[in-house]
Design a protein around this motif. Structure first.
Motif, PDB file in Angstrom:
ATOM      1  N   LEU A  13       1.168  -0.978  -0.141  1.00  0.00           N
ATOM      2  CA  LEU A  13       0.009  -0.163  -0.085  1.00  0.00           C
ATOM      3  C   LEU A  13       0.917   1.564  -0.204  1.00  0.00           C
ATOM      4  CD1 LEU A  13      -3.452  -0.561   2.429  1.00  0.00           C
ATOM      5  CD2 LEU A  13      -3.504  -0.151   0.484  1.00  0.00           C
ATOM      6  N   ALA A  14       1.888   1.081   0.600  1.00  0.00           N
ATOM      7  CA  ALA A  14       2.596   2.104   0.675  1.00  0.00           C
ATOM      8  C   ALA A  14       3.370   2.270  -0.289  1.00  0.00           C
ATOM      9  CB  ALA A  14       3.643   2.230   2.044  1.00  0.00           C
ATOM     10  N   GLY A  15       3.896   1.500  -1.050  1.00  0.00           N
ATOM     11  CA  GLY A  15       4.615   1.497  -2.209  1.00  0.00           C
ATOM     12  C   GLY A  15       3.794   2.408  -3.349  1.00  0.00           C
ATOM     13  N   ILE A  16       2.321   1.693  -3.699  1.00  0.00           N
ATOM     14  CA  ILE A  16       1.149   2.385  -4.302  1.00  0.00           C
ATOM     15  C   ILE A  16       1.145   3.392  -4.275  1.00  0.00           C
ATOM     16  CG2 ILE A  16      -1.187   2.096  -4.918  1.00  0.00           C
ATOM     17  CD1 ILE A  16      -1.534  -0.800  -3.905  1.00  0.00           C
ATOM     18  N   GLY A  19       4.543   5.381  -4.947  1.00  0.00           N
ATOM     19  CA  GLY A  19       4.242   5.183  -7.125  1.00  0.00           C
ATOM     20  C   GLY A  19       3.251   6.975  -7.685  1.00  0.00           C
ATOM     21  N   GLY A  20       2.392   6.829  -7.132  1.00  0.00           N
ATOM     22  CA  GLY A  20       1.621   6.950  -7.424  1.00  0.00           C
ATOM     23  C   GLY A  20       1.692   9.142  -6.711  1.00  0.00           C
ATOM     24  N   PHE A  21       2.076   9.225  -5.984  1.00  0.00           N
ATOM     25  CA  PHE A  21       2.572  10.565  -5.204  1.00  0.00           C
ATOM     26  C   PHE A  21       3.361  11.014  -6.518  1.00  0.00           C
ATOM     27  CE2 PHE A  21       5.985  12.924  -2.923  1.00  0.00           C
ATOM     28  CZ  PHE A  21       4.102  14.298  -2.997  1.00  0.00           C
ATOM     29  N   ILE A  22       4.325  10.226  -7.007  1.00  0.00           N
ATOM     30  CA  ILE A  22       5.570  10.625  -7.093  1.00  0.00           C
ATOM     31  C   ILE A  22       5.644  10.954  -9.298  1.00  0.00           C
ATOM     32  CG2 ILE A  22       7.954   9.406  -9.238  1.00  0.00           C
ATOM     33  CD1 ILE A  22       8.541   8.299  -5.746  1.00  0.00           C
ATOM     34  N   GLY A  23       4.263   9.899  -9.470  1.00  0.00           N
ATOM     35  CA  GLY A  23       3.477   9.844 -11.066  1.00  0.00           C
ATOM     36  C   GLY A  23       2.542  11.849 -10.855  1.00  0.00           C
ATOM     37  N   ASN A  24       2.606  12.302  -9.909  1.00  0.00           N
ATOM     38  CA  ASN A  24       1.819  13.536  -9.825  1.00  0.00           C
ATOM     39  C   ASN A  24       2.206  14.554 -10.020  1.00  0.00           C
ATOM     40  OD1 ASN A  24      -1.285  12.649 -10.342  1.00  0.00           O
ATOM     41  ND2 ASN A  24      -1.166  12.124  -7.658  1.00  0.00           N
ATOM     42  N   LYS A  59      -6.971   4.191 -10.119  1.00  0.00           N
ATOM     43  CA  LYS A  59      -5.328   4.793 -11.370  1.00  0.00           C
ATOM     44  C   LYS A  59      -4.178   3.500 -11.686  1.00  0.00           C
ATOM     45  CE  LYS A  59      -3.700   8.029 -13.260  1.00  0.00           C
ATOM     46  NZ  LYS A  59      -3.507  10.045 -13.000  1.00  0.00           N
ATOM     47  N   VAL A  60      -4.217   2.840 -12.245  1.00  0.00           N
ATOM     48  CA  VAL A  60      -2.733   2.065 -12.291  1.00  0.00           C
ATOM     49  C   VAL A  60      -1.521   3.026 -13.151  1.00  0.00           C
ATOM     50  CG1 VAL A  60      -1.709  -0.165 -12.638  1.00  0.00           C
ATOM     51  CG2 VAL A  60      -3.912  -0.132 -12.199  1.00  0.00           C
ATOM     52  N   THR A  61      -0.960   3.034 -12.899  1.00  0.00           N
ATOM     53  CA  THR A  61       0.078   3.781 -13.748  1.00  0.00           C
ATOM     54  C   THR A  61       1.261   3.062 -13.425  1.00  0.00           C
ATOM     55  OG1 THR A  61       0.976   5.487 -11.606  1.00  0.00           O
ATOM     56  CG2 THR A  61      -0.845   6.172 -13.257  1.00  0.00           C
ATOM     57  N   VAL A  62       2.755   3.311 -13.992  1.00  0.00           N
ATOM     58  CA  VAL A  62       3.923   2.835 -14.702  1.00  0.00           C
ATOM     59  C   VAL A  62       4.493   3.302 -12.836  1.00  0.00           C
ATOM     60  CG1 VAL A  62       6.456   2.839 -15.207  1.00  0.00           C
ATOM     61  CG2 VAL A  62       4.410   3.323 -16.655  1.00  0.00           C
ATOM     62  N   ALA A  63       4.377   4.491 -12.710  1.00  0.00           N
ATOM     63  CA  ALA A  63       4.598   4.754 -10.751  1.00  0.00           C
ATOM     64  C   ALA A  63       4.200   3.792  -9.948  1.00  0.00           C
ATOM     65  CB  ALA A  63       4.649   6.251 -11.148  1.00  0.00           C
ATOM     66  N   SER A  64       2.795   3.611 -10.042  1.00  0.00           N
ATOM     67  CA  SER A  64       2.711   2.893  -8.793  1.00  0.00           C
ATOM     68  C   SER A  64       3.244   1.015  -8.704  1.00  0.00           C
ATOM     69  CB  SER A  64       0.816   2.890  -8.383  1.00  0.00           C
ATOM     70  OG  SER A  64       0.262   2.320 -10.153  1.00  0.00           O
TER      71      SER A  64
END
Length: 78
Positions: A13-16, A19-24, A59-64
């Motif tokens: 969960l922390a990785g998701i 990763g979402g934060f970095i993608g944004n 929302k599934v992104t490459v960063a997540s």
């Protein structure tokens, strides 16, 4: 040694989230490329005295995905 499944779940969960934060943070890079799926409009149950709304969008992104992989690698070495 027995590993805790809750620790693995929390790391994923922390990785998701990270990763979402970095993608944004980098919206125009390939890290933010992904797919969104779920309910486009929420389901509403209106029972007169109580109204319940259900909705879910993922929302599934490459960063997540990178965040999930890094979380699993960290879990393996714990």
């Amino acid at each position: 040694m027995h590993k805790n499944n809750w620790a693995c779940f929390l790391l994923i969960l922390a990785g998701i989230v990270i990763g979402g934060f970095i993608g944004n943070l980098f919206p125009s890079t390939w890290l933010n490329y992904g797919q969104t799926f779920g309910l486009s409009s929420p389901i509403v149950f209106d029972m007169g005295i109580m109204c319940i709304t259900f909705g879910l969008t993922i929302k599934v992104t490459v960063a997540s995905i990178v965040g999930i992989v890094l979380a699993l690698v960290i879990y393996r070495f714990l």
